[in-house]
Write a protein that holds these residues in place. Sequence first.
Motif, short mmCIF file in Angstrom:
data_model
loop_
_atom_site.label_atom_id
_atom_site.label_comp_id
_atom_site.label_asym_id
_atom_site.label_seq_id
_atom_site.Cartn_x
_atom_site.Cartn_y
_atom_site.Cartn_z
N PRO A 2 42.36 27.98 35.37
CA PRO A 2 42.72 29.25 36.01
C PRO A 2 41.90 30.46 35.59
O PRO A 2 42.00 31.50 36.20
CB PRO A 2 44.19 29.42 35.64
CG PRO A 2 44.38 28.62 34.42
CD PRO A 2 43.40 27.49 34.49
N THR A 16 44.09 29.28 28.57
CA THR A 16 44.71 28.14 29.22
C THR A 16 45.77 27.51 28.33
O THR A 16 46.88 27.19 28.79
CB THR A 16 43.64 27.11 29.62
OG1 THR A 16 42.72 27.74 30.52
CG2 THR A 16 44.27 25.91 30.32
N LEU A 19 48.82 29.81 28.25
CA LEU A 19 49.54 29.77 29.52
C LEU A 19 50.32 28.47 29.67
O LEU A 19 51.50 28.48 30.02
CB LEU A 19 48.57 29.94 30.69
CG LEU A 19 49.18 29.88 32.08
CD1 LEU A 19 50.19 31.01 32.28
CD2 LEU A 19 48.10 29.92 33.14
N SER A 30 53.53 24.57 37.45
CA SER A 30 52.22 25.15 37.73
C SER A 30 51.98 25.46 39.20
O SER A 30 51.04 26.18 39.53
CB SER A 30 51.11 24.23 37.21
OG SER A 30 51.14 23.00 37.88
N GLU A 36 51.80 31.77 38.65
CA GLU A 36 50.74 32.70 39.02
C GLU A 36 50.99 34.09 38.44
O GLU A 36 50.06 34.76 37.98
CB GLU A 36 50.59 32.77 40.54
CG GLU A 36 49.93 31.55 41.13
CD GLU A 36 48.56 31.29 40.55
OE1 GLU A 36 47.74 32.22 40.44
OE2 GLU A 36 48.30 30.12 40.17
N ARG A 39 50.11 33.88 34.81
CA ARG A 39 48.65 33.80 34.66
C ARG A 39 48.02 35.18 34.79
O ARG A 39 47.19 35.58 33.97
CB ARG A 39 48.05 32.85 35.71
CG ARG A 39 46.54 32.68 35.57
CD ARG A 39 45.99 31.85 36.72
NE ARG A 39 46.13 32.51 38.00
CZ ARG A 39 45.30 33.47 38.45
NH1 ARG A 39 44.31 33.88 37.73
NH2 ARG A 39 45.50 34.01 39.63
#
Length: 69
Positions: A2, A16, A19, A30, A36, A39
């Motif tokens: 991402p 990563t 997250l 996910s 999102e 993220r």
Amino acid sequence: MPFRHVADLEERSILTDALHEYCRENKIDSASPEYEDARRLMLLLYERGGHRTTKDLKAALTAAIRREE
């Protein structure tokens, strides 16, 4: 991955990992909008807050999300 276009390989790994750990601990899929959101917020925290470890990023993300609730 991402964070492919915003960080070098080491930074992407930290982002990563943080997250994925955060989402696993909070049972966030996910494919969900919550993933999102997490993220995007993590990236902002990384860029603005100077958080450079997985532990720091997870703590900052947790604190930021709690403030929003």
